[in-house]
Design a protein around this motif. Sequence first.
Motif, PDB file in Angstrom:
ATOM      1  N   PHE A   1       0.834  -1.204   0.000  1.00  0.00           N
ATOM      2  CA  PHE A   1       0.000   0.000   0.000  1.00  0.00           C
ATOM      3  C   PHE A   1       0.868   1.252   0.000  1.00  0.00           C
ATOM      4  O   PHE A   1       0.612   2.199  -0.760  1.00  0.00           O
ATOM      5  CB  PHE A   1      -0.919  -0.029   1.221  1.00  0.00           C
ATOM      6  CG  PHE A   1      -1.869   1.133   1.331  1.00  0.00           C
ATOM      7  CD1 PHE A   1      -2.672   1.503   0.269  1.00  0.00           C
ATOM      8  CD2 PHE A   1      -1.976   1.844   2.515  1.00  0.00           C
ATOM      9  CE1 PHE A   1      -3.564   2.576   0.375  1.00  0.00           C
ATOM     10  CE2 PHE A   1      -2.848   2.906   2.641  1.00  0.00           C
ATOM     11  CZ  PHE A   1      -3.644   3.271   1.569  1.00  0.00           C
ATOM     12  N   MET A   2       1.926   1.268   0.810  1.00  0.00           N
ATOM     13  CA  MET A   2       2.808   2.433   0.869  1.00  0.00           C
ATOM     14  C   MET A   2       3.486   2.693  -0.476  1.00  0.00           C
ATOM     15  O   MET A   2       3.693   3.836  -0.874  1.00  0.00           O
ATOM     16  CB  MET A   2       3.867   2.258   1.944  1.00  0.00           C
ATOM     17  CG  MET A   2       3.383   2.441   3.360  1.00  0.00           C
ATOM     18  SD  MET A   2       2.742   4.112   3.669  1.00  0.00           S
ATOM     19  CE  MET A   2       0.973   3.875   3.373  1.00  0.00           C
ATOM     20  N   SER A   3       3.851   1.628  -1.193  1.00  0.00           N
ATOM     21  CA  SER A   3       4.459   1.816  -2.510  1.00  0.00           C
ATOM     22  C   SER A   3       3.485   2.505  -3.455  1.00  0.00           C
ATOM     23  O   SER A   3       3.872   3.397  -4.228  1.00  0.00           O
ATOM     24  CB  SER A   3       4.899   0.460  -3.081  1.00  0.00           C
ATOM     25  OG  SER A   3       5.544   0.623  -4.325  1.00  0.00           O
TER      26      SER A   3
ATOM     27  N   PHE B   1       1.437   7.100  -6.539  1.00  0.00           N
ATOM     28  CA  PHE B   1       0.228   7.687  -7.125  1.00  0.00           C
ATOM     29  C   PHE B   1      -0.381   8.817  -6.306  1.00  0.00           C
ATOM     30  O   PHE B   1      -1.192   9.576  -6.830  1.00  0.00           O
ATOM     31  CB  PHE B   1      -0.824   6.597  -7.353  1.00  0.00           C
ATOM     32  CG  PHE B   1      -0.399   5.579  -8.369  1.00  0.00           C
ATOM     33  CD1 PHE B   1      -0.471   5.854  -9.730  1.00  0.00           C
ATOM     34  CD2 PHE B   1       0.102   4.349  -7.982  1.00  0.00           C
ATOM     35  CE1 PHE B   1      -0.067   4.933 -10.677  1.00  0.00           C
ATOM     36  CE2 PHE B   1       0.516   3.406  -8.920  1.00  0.00           C
ATOM     37  CZ  PHE B   1       0.437   3.700 -10.270  1.00  0.00           C
ATOM     38  N   ALA B   2       0.007   8.948  -5.043  1.00  0.00           N
ATOM     39  CA  ALA B   2      -0.520  10.054  -4.240  1.00  0.00           C
ATOM     40  C   ALA B   2       0.568  11.046  -3.861  1.00  0.00           C
ATOM     41  O   ALA B   2       0.269  12.115  -3.338  1.00  0.00           O
ATOM     42  CB  ALA B   2      -1.210   9.521  -2.975  1.00  0.00           C
TER      43      ALA B   2
ATOM     44  N   ILE C   1       9.015   7.853   3.860  1.00  0.00           N
ATOM     45  CA  ILE C   1       8.127   6.717   3.641  1.00  0.00           C
ATOM     46  C   ILE C   1       8.985   5.460   3.705  1.00  0.00           C
ATOM     47  O   ILE C   1       9.940   5.312   2.941  1.00  0.00           O
ATOM     48  CB  ILE C   1       7.433   6.806   2.266  1.00  0.00           C
ATOM     49  CG1 ILE C   1       6.697   8.137   2.125  1.00  0.00           C
ATOM     50  CG2 ILE C   1       6.484   5.631   2.057  1.00  0.00           C
ATOM     51  CD1 ILE C   1       6.240   8.431   0.695  1.00  0.00           C
ATOM     52  N   VAL C   2       8.652   4.551   4.623  1.00  0.00           N
ATOM     53  CA  VAL C   2       9.422   3.326   4.794  1.00  0.00           C
ATOM     54  C   VAL C   2       8.595   2.150   4.288  1.00  0.00           C
ATOM     55  O   VAL C   2       7.505   1.873   4.800  1.00  0.00           O
ATOM     56  CB  VAL C   2       9.828   3.112   6.260  1.00  0.00           C
ATOM     57  CG1 VAL C   2      10.631   1.817   6.415  1.00  0.00           C
ATOM     58  CG2 VAL C   2      10.659   4.307   6.755  1.00  0.00           C
TER      59      VAL C   2
ATOM     60  N   SER D   1       5.359  -7.595  -0.942  1.00  0.00           N
ATOM     61  CA  SER D   1       5.341  -8.637  -1.970  1.00  0.00           C
ATOM     62  C   SER D   1       5.570  -8.044  -3.352  1.00  0.00           C
ATOM     63  O   SER D   1       6.215  -8.675  -4.202  1.00  0.00           O
ATOM     64  CB  SER D   1       4.006  -9.381  -1.938  1.00  0.00           C
ATOM     65  OG  SER D   1       3.968 -10.410  -2.880  1.00  0.00           O
ATOM     66  N   THR D   2       5.062  -6.839  -3.603  1.00  0.00           N
ATOM     67  CA  THR D   2       5.255  -6.165  -4.882  1.00  0.00           C
ATOM     68  C   THR D   2       5.427  -4.669  -4.670  1.00  0.00           C
ATOM     69  O   THR D   2       5.033  -4.121  -3.639  1.00  0.00           O
ATOM     70  CB  THR D   2       4.079  -6.380  -5.854  1.00  0.00           C
ATOM     71  OG1 THR D   2       2.904  -5.730  -5.330  1.00  0.00           O
ATOM     72  CG2 THR D   2       3.799  -7.860  -6.083  1.00  0.00           C
ATOM     73  N   TYR D   3       5.990  -4.030  -5.686  1.00  0.00           N
ATOM     74  CA  TYR D   3       6.225  -2.589  -5.697  1.00  0.00           C
ATOM     75  C   TYR D   3       5.551  -1.965  -6.917  1.00  0.00           C
ATOM     76  O   TYR D   3       5.197  -2.661  -7.870  1.00  0.00           O
ATOM     77  CB  TYR D   3       7.728  -2.287  -5.796  1.00  0.00           C
ATOM     78  CG  TYR D   3       8.554  -2.751  -4.642  1.00  0.00           C
ATOM     79  CD1 TYR D   3       8.982  -1.878  -3.648  1.00  0.00           C
ATOM     80  CD2 TYR D   3       8.944  -4.090  -4.541  1.00  0.00           C
ATOM     81  CE1 TYR D   3       9.773  -2.306  -2.599  1.00  0.00           C
ATOM     82  CE2 TYR D   3       9.730  -4.536  -3.486  1.00  0.00           C
ATOM     83  CZ  TYR D   3      10.137  -3.643  -2.518  1.00  0.00           C
ATOM     84  OH  TYR D   3      10.913  -4.063  -1.471  1.00  0.00           O
TER      85      TYR D   3
END
Length: 293
Positions: A152-154, A159-160, A167-168, A173-175
């Motif tokens: 979610f952080m990626s 996009f935001a 941001i850490v 699992s994916t970026y």
Amino acid sequence: MRFPVRLIAAVMLACSLVYSQSVFAWKVGDGTTSATVGGAKLTIYTYHPKYCSNPSLLFVFHGVNRTASSYRDYAKPLADRNCMIVMAPLFDEARFPTWSYQLGGIVHDGIIQSRDRWTVWYVRGLVDWARKREGLPTAQYYLFGHSAGAQFMSRVAAFALADAKRIVVANPSTYVLPSLSEAVAYGLGCVRSGCVYSTDQATQELKAYLALPLTIYLGEEDTGETDLGVSAAALRQGATRFERGEFTFELAQAVATANGWPLNWRLLILPGIGHSSIDMMQSDQVDQAFGLR
């Protein structure tokens, strides 16, 4: 020079009002509250350290098991050391399945969603809510996500374009790859139903993405397969979470260098650590991941 008693009293009252506005929500220890953002009411688990001056806000985003209160607890030592108020929102699976939480709500069943439905915008709403609640309108804030929360952080970063202090992104699992050819929400490229950005916009978004203060924070032994994404887009990033983190960072370096753009990302690897949120959050190196001390 003597000041009138009434003037002194007025100044003291004004100072007390300012002070009370900044600490009215400050109750040392754990708490539970709720916030309405994006039309959704979210449960928020909080922690206030012993009162300290000029606190910052630390938002921690849980993994696939949705244990937001545990993530709040894991963050306490970091918060105590660095004068941070912890906010751990719960994104329940019923309302926020994988496409909406981990992948940010941007694409569903191959169709780009309207921007007002993107879950990534919830972070901006949470920051505004927390600043108002705490009476800290200019407080700096930090974002941390592990596993599903890191996915979610990626997406939030890409996009935001959050204006967080750092941001850490820990063991996702994916970026979102820094790529204009990989389709959203694994890159900034188009899907069959359309594009999020025009070509020129995508280039500028990519440049801004690389300029964010972002840490890819990896456990060197995070090489297991439990809950690991195995879609074609995920596998293009690598075979394990550790490989995918290194690949994403190296791609970011290559793209920034090729275009002459600034890169404010950093890569931090913890030896001997696997897929453990508590070990990542309570490591001796976690302050470094956040750019603290």
